[in-house]
Design a protein around this motif. Sequence first.
Motif, short mmCIF file in Angstrom:
data_model
loop_
_atom_site.label_atom_id
_atom_site.label_comp_id
_atom_site.label_asym_id
_atom_site.label_seq_id
_atom_site.Cartn_x
_atom_site.Cartn_y
_atom_site.Cartn_z
N GLY A 259 0.79 -1.23 0.00
CA GLY A 259 0.00 0.00 0.00
C GLY A 259 0.81 1.27 0.00
O GLY A 259 0.32 2.33 -0.41
N PHE A 260 2.08 1.21 0.43
CA PHE A 260 2.87 2.43 0.54
C PHE A 260 4.23 2.31 -0.16
O PHE A 260 4.55 3.10 -1.04
CB PHE A 260 3.08 2.79 2.02
CG PHE A 260 3.97 3.98 2.23
CD1 PHE A 260 3.52 5.26 1.93
CD2 PHE A 260 5.26 3.83 2.71
CE1 PHE A 260 4.33 6.37 2.11
CE2 PHE A 260 6.09 4.92 2.89
CZ PHE A 260 5.62 6.20 2.60
N VAL A 261 5.01 1.31 0.21
CA VAL A 261 6.37 1.20 -0.32
C VAL A 261 6.35 0.95 -1.83
O VAL A 261 7.26 1.38 -2.55
CB VAL A 261 7.14 0.07 0.41
CG1 VAL A 261 8.56 -0.06 -0.13
CG2 VAL A 261 7.18 0.35 1.90
N SER A 262 5.32 0.27 -2.33
CA SER A 262 5.26 -0.05 -3.77
C SER A 262 5.28 1.19 -4.64
O SER A 262 5.68 1.13 -5.82
CB SER A 262 4.01 -0.88 -4.07
OG SER A 262 2.84 -0.14 -3.76
N PHE A 263 4.86 2.34 -4.10
CA PHE A 263 4.87 3.57 -4.89
C PHE A 263 6.29 3.96 -5.30
O PHE A 263 6.49 4.61 -6.33
CB PHE A 263 4.24 4.71 -4.09
CG PHE A 263 4.20 6.02 -4.82
CD1 PHE A 263 3.25 6.26 -5.80
CD2 PHE A 263 5.12 7.02 -4.53
CE1 PHE A 263 3.23 7.47 -6.49
CE2 PHE A 263 5.10 8.24 -5.21
CZ PHE A 263 4.15 8.46 -6.19
N GLY A 310 -2.64 3.22 -6.75
CA GLY A 310 -1.74 2.06 -6.64
C GLY A 310 -1.73 1.48 -5.24
O GLY A 310 -1.73 0.25 -5.07
N GLY A 311 -1.72 2.34 -4.23
CA GLY A 311 -1.72 1.86 -2.85
C GLY A 311 -2.98 1.10 -2.51
O GLY A 311 -2.94 0.04 -1.87
N LEU A 312 -4.11 1.63 -2.94
CA LEU A 312 -5.38 0.96 -2.66
C LEU A 312 -5.46 -0.38 -3.39
O LEU A 312 -5.94 -1.38 -2.83
CB LEU A 312 -6.54 1.86 -3.07
CG LEU A 312 -7.96 1.38 -2.73
CD1 LEU A 312 -8.08 1.11 -1.24
CD2 LEU A 312 -9.00 2.40 -3.19
N ALA A 313 -4.97 -0.42 -4.62
CA ALA A 313 -4.95 -1.69 -5.37
C ALA A 313 -4.08 -2.71 -4.65
O ALA A 313 -4.43 -3.89 -4.56
CB ALA A 313 -4.45 -1.45 -6.79
#
Length: 354
Positions: A259-263, A310-313
């Motif tokens: 939810g966060f680091v993937s950004f 992206g985070g929500l996905a």
Amino acid sequence: MHVPDGFINVPVSAAAGVVAAGAVAVSLKGARRELDERTAPLAGLVAAFIFAVQMLNFPVAAGTSGHLLGGALAAILVGPFTGVLCVSVVLLMQGVLFADGGLTALGVNISDMAIVTTVVAYLVFRGLVKVLPRGRRSITVASFVAALLSVPAAAVAFTFLYALGGTTDVSIGKVATAMVGVHVLIGIGEAAITALTVGAVIAVRPDLVYGARGLTQPLKLRVAGELVDAPATEPAPAAARSTRPVWIAGIVASLVLAGFVSFYASADPDGLEKVAHDKGIDKKAEDHATADSPLADYGVKDITDTRLSGGLAGVIGVGVTVVAGTAVFWGLRRRRTNDTSSAAVPEDVTSEKI
């Protein structure tokens, strides 16, 4: 490494699907022996964690990135049969919900990313722990090497499938060289993630690591100047130690990563995408059947904020994967319990008075 539709022709894709289905069927049976009070609650979590970490592409070369495949990690934490199922659940969720990996190529992806990586990694891991000194450090070292080798093994497997059913006329030698070369680099990242994760679990709950069972070194005491084995103590039953703290920590970590680091993950194409583009093996790639999915490309449709979308996905993906995985593994665990209970009940013998 997610193969899209159109890279491999229909006959070979169908054959890979048959192989994948057979391997999943064998794994369903084998997982019933592996799943117990320790592994059953964590198997769904392992699948969700792999899903989350696969969203974290890391740079490996100029213009190329890589991500975790997860076969080695799953096999070592919860067992090889359960590991195949963990990665297969992840691939199914990615293909259906996120348009990542073709649907007609699902058998190819399961064969390559779930079966090959898990089998190769676990064989290497078991071979190493037999020759290394017994102890936690050896488990971590064996995990690193097993994960490192599993990734180029998957690249070789893809090259083999492409040699059988590739849809473009490209030199197999060039494909093999490019695929193995870049995936050796990706394997280093895979090895680091796997070793760190396995090492972290061993540090707090070694009893939860399937690959570490029976490998603890006996405690030594110095008596009259000589080292002797300490008296054995009765261990606490595995079921008596709650897995809840580990489960909570794992699900929180997965949600934060997805939810966060993937950004902040690398936006460069992964190894297969880069090789496919450079060598021209993507000329006949087809649009994904679920390209219009509300979660396609790891974003939520109609949410314009890229970070939020992206985070929500990612959070949705972790939630769906942990629910699906847990349902599968608890179902297998309950079936094993029922089978064991039935086998333990003696055959009912009745007598009648004549």
